[in-house]
Scaffold this active site. Structure first.
Site, PDB file in Angstrom:
ATOM      1  N   LYS A 222      16.433  18.837  26.008  1.00  0.00           N
ATOM      2  CA  LYS A 222      15.266  18.894  26.897  1.00  0.00           C
ATOM      3  C   LYS A 222      14.785  20.324  27.093  1.00  0.00           C
ATOM      4  CE  LYS A 222      15.756  17.186  31.189  1.00  0.00           C
ATOM      5  NZ  LYS A 222      15.471  18.165  32.261  1.00  0.00           N
ATOM      6  N   SER A 223      15.707  21.228  27.384  1.00  0.00           N
ATOM      7  CA  SER A 223      15.325  22.631  27.618  1.00  0.00           C
ATOM      8  C   SER A 223      14.628  23.212  26.399  1.00  0.00           C
ATOM      9  CB  SER A 223      16.571  23.464  27.913  1.00  0.00           C
ATOM     10  OG  SER A 223      17.148  23.086  29.128  1.00  0.00           O
TER      11      SER A 223
ATOM     12  N   ARG B 291      10.477  24.417  25.606  1.00  0.00           N
ATOM     13  CA  ARG B 291      10.180  25.777  25.126  1.00  0.00           C
ATOM     14  C   ARG B 291       9.492  25.751  23.766  1.00  0.00           C
ATOM     15  NH1 ARG B 291      14.219  25.730  28.837  1.00  0.00           N
ATOM     16  NH2 ARG B 291      14.823  27.649  29.907  1.00  0.00           N
TER      17      ARG B 291
ATOM     18  N   ARG C 159      10.672  20.188  45.719  1.00  0.00           N
ATOM     19  CA  ARG C 159      11.581  21.241  45.212  1.00  0.00           C
ATOM     20  C   ARG C 159      11.005  22.639  45.434  1.00  0.00           C
ATOM     21  NH1 ARG C 159      13.767  19.364  39.456  1.00  0.00           N
ATOM     22  NH2 ARG C 159      15.172  21.118  39.829  1.00  0.00           N
TER      23      ARG C 159
ATOM     24  N   SER D 169      19.310  31.180  37.737  1.00  0.00           N
ATOM     25  CA  SER D 169      18.379  30.135  37.311  1.00  0.00           C
ATOM     26  C   SER D 169      17.667  30.531  36.025  1.00  0.00           C
ATOM     27  CB  SER D 169      17.350  29.858  38.414  1.00  0.00           C
ATOM     28  OG  SER D 169      16.284  29.088  37.878  1.00  0.00           O
TER      29      SER D 169
ATOM     30  N   ASP E 122      23.926  20.971  35.120  1.00  0.00           N
ATOM     31  CA  ASP E 122      23.424  19.591  35.110  1.00  0.00           C
ATOM     32  C   ASP E 122      24.541  18.561  34.908  1.00  0.00           C
ATOM     33  OD1 ASP E 122      20.820  20.453  35.478  1.00  0.00           O
ATOM     34  OD2 ASP E 122      20.428  20.600  33.323  1.00  0.00           O
TER      35      ASP E 122
ATOM     36  N   ARG F 144      20.194  11.718  36.032  1.00  0.00           N
ATOM     37  CA  ARG F 144      21.616  11.986  35.787  1.00  0.00           C
ATOM     38  C   ARG F 144      22.529  11.225  36.754  1.00  0.00           C
ATOM     39  NH1 ARG F 144      20.749  15.748  31.835  1.00  0.00           N
ATOM     40  NH2 ARG F 144      19.254  17.392  32.331  1.00  0.00           N
TER      41      ARG F 144
HETATM   42  C1  S3P Z   1      16.885  24.406  32.864  1.00  0.00           C
HETATM   43  C2  S3P Z   1      17.586  25.160  33.757  1.00  0.00           C
HETATM   44  C3  S3P Z   1      18.409  24.592  34.852  1.00  0.00           C
HETATM   45  C4  S3P Z   1      18.699  23.107  34.629  1.00  0.00           C
HETATM   46  C5  S3P Z   1      17.484  22.353  34.173  1.00  0.00           C
HETATM   47  C6  S3P Z   1      16.940  22.934  32.882  1.00  0.00           C
HETATM   48  C7  S3P Z   1      16.068  25.076  31.845  1.00  0.00           C
HETATM   49  O1  S3P Z   1      17.717  24.750  36.070  1.00  0.00           O
HETATM   50  O2  S3P Z   1      19.201  22.516  35.799  1.00  0.00           O
HETATM   51  O3  S3P Z   1      17.796  20.988  33.955  1.00  0.00           O
HETATM   52  O4  S3P Z   1      15.641  24.416  30.876  1.00  0.00           O
HETATM   53  O5  S3P Z   1      15.833  26.293  31.974  1.00  0.00           O
HETATM   54  P1  S3P Z   1      17.851  26.131  36.913  1.00  0.00           P
HETATM   55  O6  S3P Z   1      17.515  27.197  35.992  1.00  0.00           O
HETATM   56  O7  S3P Z   1      16.862  26.036  38.029  1.00  0.00           O
HETATM   57  O8  S3P Z   1      19.269  26.142  37.404  1.00  0.00           O
END
Ligand code: S3P
Length: 442
Positions: free
Chosen positions: A23-24, A28, A124, A169, A322, A397
């Protein structure tokens, strides 16, 4: 409409399963493809709701984004600084990553965009990005408490900053680095605890000048130079280690199981869960280690194991942030106590995950203690009773974790709404059932 599911005790799991794309990295890839000059092709993109929202936003910001018949995605980017004002509100759905990274990207473009999301995302915290991005010159008008909906008034005179992250983060780090792309000079983020570095790796891959150095006083200083010439690339997205965690833990817990999960991302900044499971006694082999799109990947082979409780150090939290929900389920089957520390951030994820896990585990007969930023699970080494009806709070999750729990607990486990699973793991129940699970409509 809510989609309740029930998971019943499963026979030994077997076979190989292709977990969806990371996903991350998928978010990107779409963002950088939209900024690069020329054609980018992304294979293995996660087609979950979160990422599809980002794809729609990149279109709204002027990039050409097309899904090809073979399932790959083609983008024609606009070049750095070339995004255009979106004609409508950008609805990021459930996605904190999509929202925060994109707000960074548009903050240094001279137009106004308005971001919103579902009720979870609208609750959030966004000050963590609007504070540093304001220092770069952007302005923000949001709801009370710095929450979405929020208008981002991008600046036409961005200034580079040096910013030390107040929370570990990767989203905040990435928002600032992406804003730094359309900013003259050097933009630096200092992180005292290393967080996932997918943005840095992919920026480098697309041709940006970005460097990571030891920061004075500890941690890392990541510096991006403005106005790079990004050129289109082929990005082969690895399978998501955070999604693989669910079938992997299921195979550990269901007696007699052996499964294979090919092509999983094993970036060390994402691998905290696997390290923790190995320390608990898990039998997980990492085969065929290789590189894919600048990211390390491996094929995972997981066999059922007797786990023992451990203390998980707080410093490990960023590399498995996560994964605490599914780790808590594994801990419920382990012998002895598992103490998870440094979990304050879990309270501001898609749901308050500390509270949701503590409640759900207790409903399934597990002895659990919830502290302000810690979770303590007392396992007996025997399967917990299960039988609970778990509230997921539209958190993918939480839903997947408790469906895994039902696969090995005495009684089936029911979740009130599994709809959110599609944000990150479309096809989850089918994939699990293909390995031997018994997950169905409740
Ligand atoms: C992510 C960073 C994390 C993670 C999220 C995906 C990312 O959040 O919990 O599911 O893709 O950069 P934080 O950076 O706010 O901890």
């Amino acid at each position: 409409m809510a989609k309740p599911l029930i998971s019943e005790r499963a026979p030994a799991l077997a076979g190989s399963a292709r977990v969806p794309g990371d996903k991350s990295i998928s978010h990107r890839a779409l963002m950088l493809g939209a900024l690069a000059v020329g054609e980018s092709v992304v294979t293995g993109l996660l087609e979950g709701d979160d990422v599809l929202r980002t794809a729609a936003c990149m279109r709204a910001l002027g990039a050409e984004v097309t899904r090809l018949p073979d399932g790959s995605w083609r983008l024609f980017g606009r070049g750095i600084g070339g995004l255009v004002e979106p004609a409508d509100v950008l609805d990021m759905g459930n996605s904190g990553t999509g929202a925060r990274l994109l707000m960074g990207l548009v903050a240094t473009h001279p137009f106004t965009s308005v971001f919103t999301g579902d009720s979870s995302l609208r609750s959030r915290p966004m000050r963590r990005i609007s504070d540093p991005l304001s220092r770069m010159g952007a302005r923000f008008h949001g709801r009370d408490g710095g929450r979405l909906p929020m208008a981002v008034i991008g600046t036409d005179r961005p200034v580079p900053i040096v910013y030390e992250l107040p929370v570990a983060s990767a989203q905040v780090k990435s928002a600032i680095l992406l804003a730094g792309l359309n900013t003259p000079g050097e933009t630096t983020v200092i992180e005292r605890e290393a967080t996932r570095d997918h943005t840095e790796l992919m920026l480098r891959n697309f041709g940006a000048a970005i460097r990571t150095e030891a920061a004075e006083g500890g941690g890392l200083a990541i510096t991006v130079t403005g106005f790079p010439e990004l050129t289109g690339r082929l990005v082969a997205v690895p399978a998501d280690p955070s999604s693989a965690a669910f079938p992997a833990v299921a195979a550990l817990l269901v007696e007699g199981s052996e499964i294979r999960l090919p092509g999983i991302g094993v970036n060390p900044l994402r691998a905290g869960l696997y390290q923790t499971l190995l320390e608990m006694g898990a039998d997980i082999a990492f085969e065929n280690r290789r590189d894919q799109a600048g990211e390390p990947v491996a094929d995972l082979v997981v066999r059922s194991s007797r786990l023992k409780g451990i203390a998980v150090p707080a410093e490990r939290a960023p590399s498995m942030i996560d994964e605490y929900p599914i780790l808590a389920v594994a801990a419920a089957f382990a012998e002895g106590t598992t103490r998870m520390n440094g979990l304050g951030e879990l309270r501001v994820k898609e749901s308050d995950r500390l509270a949701a896990m503590a409640k759900g585990l207790a409903a399934c007969g597990v002895a659990v203690e919830e502290e302000k930023d810690a979770l303590i699970v007392h396992g007996t080494g025997r399967p917990p009773a299960g039988g609970g009806a778990v509230a997921t709070h539209f958190d993918h999750r939480i839903a997947m974790s408790f469906l895994v729990m039902g696969m090995a607990s005495e009684q089936p486990v029911r979740v009130d709404d599994a709809e959110a699973i599609d944000t990150s793991f479309p096809g989850f129940a089918d994939l699990m059932n293909g390995l031997g699970a018994r997950i169905g409509a409740a």
